[in-house]
Motif scaffolding. Structure first.
Motif, mmCIF file in Angstrom:
data_model
loop_
_atom_site.group_PDB
_atom_site.id
_atom_site.type_symbol
_atom_site.label_atom_id
_atom_site.label_comp_id
_atom_site.label_asym_id
_atom_site.label_seq_id
_atom_site.Cartn_x
_atom_site.Cartn_y
_atom_site.Cartn_z
ATOM 1 N N CYS A 39 0.804 -1.247 -0.145
ATOM 2 C CA CYS A 39 0.232 -0.119 0.144
ATOM 3 C C CYS A 39 0.770 1.337 0.074
ATOM 4 O O CYS A 39 0.581 2.296 0.619
ATOM 5 C CB CYS A 39 -0.851 0.030 1.308
ATOM 6 S SG CYS A 39 -1.937 -1.394 1.293
ATOM 7 N N ILE A 44 -2.335 3.333 -8.492
ATOM 8 C CA ILE A 44 -3.478 2.483 -8.488
ATOM 9 C C ILE A 44 -4.538 3.343 -9.297
ATOM 10 O O ILE A 44 -4.912 4.615 -9.141
ATOM 11 C CB ILE A 44 -4.001 2.319 -6.958
ATOM 12 C CG1 ILE A 44 -3.335 1.532 -6.263
ATOM 13 C CG2 ILE A 44 -5.700 1.780 -7.033
ATOM 14 C CD1 ILE A 44 -3.440 1.370 -4.847
ATOM 15 N N LEU A 85 -5.154 6.955 -7.675
ATOM 16 C CA LEU A 85 -5.035 7.220 -5.913
ATOM 17 C C LEU A 85 -3.787 7.958 -5.919
ATOM 18 O O LEU A 85 -2.701 7.467 -6.141
ATOM 19 C CB LEU A 85 -5.079 6.077 -5.466
ATOM 20 C CG LEU A 85 -5.490 6.274 -3.820
ATOM 21 C CD1 LEU A 85 -6.612 6.896 -3.963
ATOM 22 C CD2 LEU A 85 -5.724 4.657 -3.415
ATOM 23 N N VAL A 104 -10.364 1.799 4.353
ATOM 24 C CA VAL A 104 -11.571 1.896 3.509
ATOM 25 C C VAL A 104 -11.879 0.461 2.909
ATOM 26 O O VAL A 104 -12.355 0.281 1.893
ATOM 27 C CB VAL A 104 -11.646 2.808 2.435
ATOM 28 C CG1 VAL A 104 -11.601 4.246 2.772
ATOM 29 C CG2 VAL A 104 -10.211 2.788 1.632
ATOM 30 N N ARG A 108 -12.386 -0.551 -0.824
ATOM 31 C CA ARG A 108 -11.231 -0.435 -1.570
ATOM 32 C C ARG A 108 -11.423 -0.685 -3.260
ATOM 33 O O ARG A 108 -12.336 -1.177 -3.563
ATOM 34 C CB ARG A 108 -10.385 -1.301 -0.849
ATOM 35 C CG ARG A 108 -10.544 -2.746 -1.237
ATOM 36 C CD ARG A 108 -9.862 -3.728 -0.360
ATOM 37 N NE ARG A 108 -9.940 -5.204 -0.641
ATOM 38 C CZ ARG A 108 -10.829 -5.997 -0.559
ATOM 39 N NH1 ARG A 108 -11.900 -5.242 0.169
ATOM 40 N NH2 ARG A 108 -10.832 -7.100 -0.570
ATOM 41 N N PRO A 109 -10.349 0.211 -3.757
ATOM 42 C CA PRO A 109 -10.649 -0.018 -5.262
ATOM 43 C C PRO A 109 -10.335 -1.627 -5.972
ATOM 44 O O PRO A 109 -10.047 -2.192 -5.153
ATOM 45 C CB PRO A 109 -9.558 0.746 -5.843
ATOM 46 C CG PRO A 109 -9.012 1.565 -4.495
ATOM 47 C CD PRO A 109 -9.299 0.988 -3.415
ATOM 48 N N CYS A 112 -7.117 -3.105 -5.954
ATOM 49 C CA CYS A 112 -6.780 -3.719 -4.477
ATOM 50 C C CYS A 112 -7.103 -4.778 -4.113
ATOM 51 O O CYS A 112 -6.799 -6.005 -3.605
ATOM 52 C CB CYS A 112 -6.954 -2.450 -3.513
ATOM 53 S SG CYS A 112 -6.170 -0.829 -3.613
HETATM 54 S S1 SF4 Z 1 -7.002 1.643 -0.926
HETATM 55 FE FE1 SF4 Z 1 -5.634 0.027 -1.471
HETATM 56 S S2 SF4 Z 1 -3.717 0.876 -1.297
HETATM 57 FE FE2 SF4 Z 1 -4.896 1.964 -0.046
HETATM 58 S S3 SF4 Z 1 -4.745 1.052 1.971
HETATM 59 FE FE3 SF4 Z 1 -6.495 0.350 0.784
HETATM 60 S S4 SF4 Z 1 -5.918 -1.829 0.015
HETATM 61 FE FE4 SF4 Z 1 -4.003 -0.109 0.536
#
Ligand code: SF4
Ligand code: SF4
Length: 277
Positions: A39, A44, A85, A104, A108-109, A112
């Motif tokens: 992360c 992303i 992102l 999140v 999450r996207p 991810c």
């Molecule tokens: S949004 Fe994706 S990159 Fe960001 S913390 Fe969450 S899982 Fe990790």
């Protein structure tokens, strides 16, 4: 996560092509020594549905979310604009990562959720073709070979990727259009339209309801009622409008009065071109 632009050729030629029935042996958990390492310092690319899910989860407007958490980029050939992102400018960490993991997580996207799975879809492939899945192996990630094996299909369901793929279908159709292969980069006015309709849904909604939009386009009342309050409906509608506006596809209907005046203008220009000077 690999940089999609730089490894695309290698993926298409060298990576094993996995189907939904192939298996994945991978487990990501809090105790793993690489926890949250992925992360950080990562590209992303966000889809419209990613932005919608996260701005809603964070109780932000789409404009505010985009300003605070995203960057604008473009594909290597510079034809396709992409929203990324934004990593922290000092430590390059994702703004949503904490010691406990992703803050999140439920929203999450798509990228991810997929990791370590990738999806390759060569540009110009037929809309009915789904491309193929492949597995990403990176030194930093120690989740491979752990936990029970599962099929790719099970992985997709366990990460709710199916919902993201379903909601991303209209955007996928837009992105896979051959316009991006043959065309020029979008000129600034069209780029603005594209970014608004794909990502800034609150602004697109105001564009529909607070301008002459409904005097120009013939949209039935039930649809208008739905897009007034439903972001997912609005997102699909926005993609239809973009396909009309960018590719001249017949995805929107003009009002008769607009059609008549366009025909008159055509007729007038025909007369003008036949008039001796
Ligand atoms: S949004 Fe994706 S990159 Fe960001 S913390 Fe969450 S899982 Fe990790
Ligand atoms: S196992 Fe891989 S996906 Fe999980 S935290 Fe570690 S680097 Fe990230």
């Amino acid at each position: 996560m690999p940089d999609g632009a730089t490894t695309q050729e290698a993926i298409l030629h060298d990576y094993p092509r996995l189907s939904l029935d192939d298996t994945l042996h991978f487990h990501c958990f809090k105790g793993v020594d690489c926890f949250t390492r992925c992360c950080r310092d990562v590209s992303i690319v966000l889809t419209p549905y990613d932005v919608l899910r996260m701005k809603r989860a964070l109780r932000l407007g789409s404009t505010e979310f985009l300003e605070k958490y995203t960057l604008l980029g473009c594909t290597k050939d510079k034809l396709l604009p992409v929203v990324l992102l934004k990593m922290d400018s000092t430590d390059r960490r994702c703004p949503f990562v904490t010691d406990e993991g992703c803050s999140v997580y439920a929203h999450r996207p798509w990228a991810c959720r997929m990791y370590p799975l990738g999806l390759a879809e060569p540009m110009g492939s037929h809309p009915a073709e789904r491309g193929f899945y492949f597995v990403i192996h990176e030194d930093l990630c120690h989740g491979h070979g752990r936990g029970p094996e599962c099929s790719i299909r099970e992985w997709i369901l366990s990460q709710s990727i199916d919902t993201f793929e379903m909601m991303g279908e209209s955007f996928r159709d837009l992105m896979m259009n051959e316009f991006w292969e043959k065309g020029e980069p979008l000129e600034s006015r069209k780029l603005e339209m594209y970014l608004m309709a794909c990502y800034d849904l609150d602004r697109f909604r105001r564009f529909v309801f607070e301008t002459r939009f409904t005097e120009i386009f013939d949209v039935d009342e039930a649809r208008l009622d739905a897009i007034r309050t439903d972001d997912e409906e609005l997102m699909v509608f926005a993609m239809e409008w973009l396909r009309f506006s960018l590719f001249n596809e017949k995805t929107m209907k003009l009002r008769k009065s607009v059609m008549d005046s366009l025909e008159q203008a055509d007729h007038a220009s025909g007369i003008a071109s036949e008039t001796p000077r």
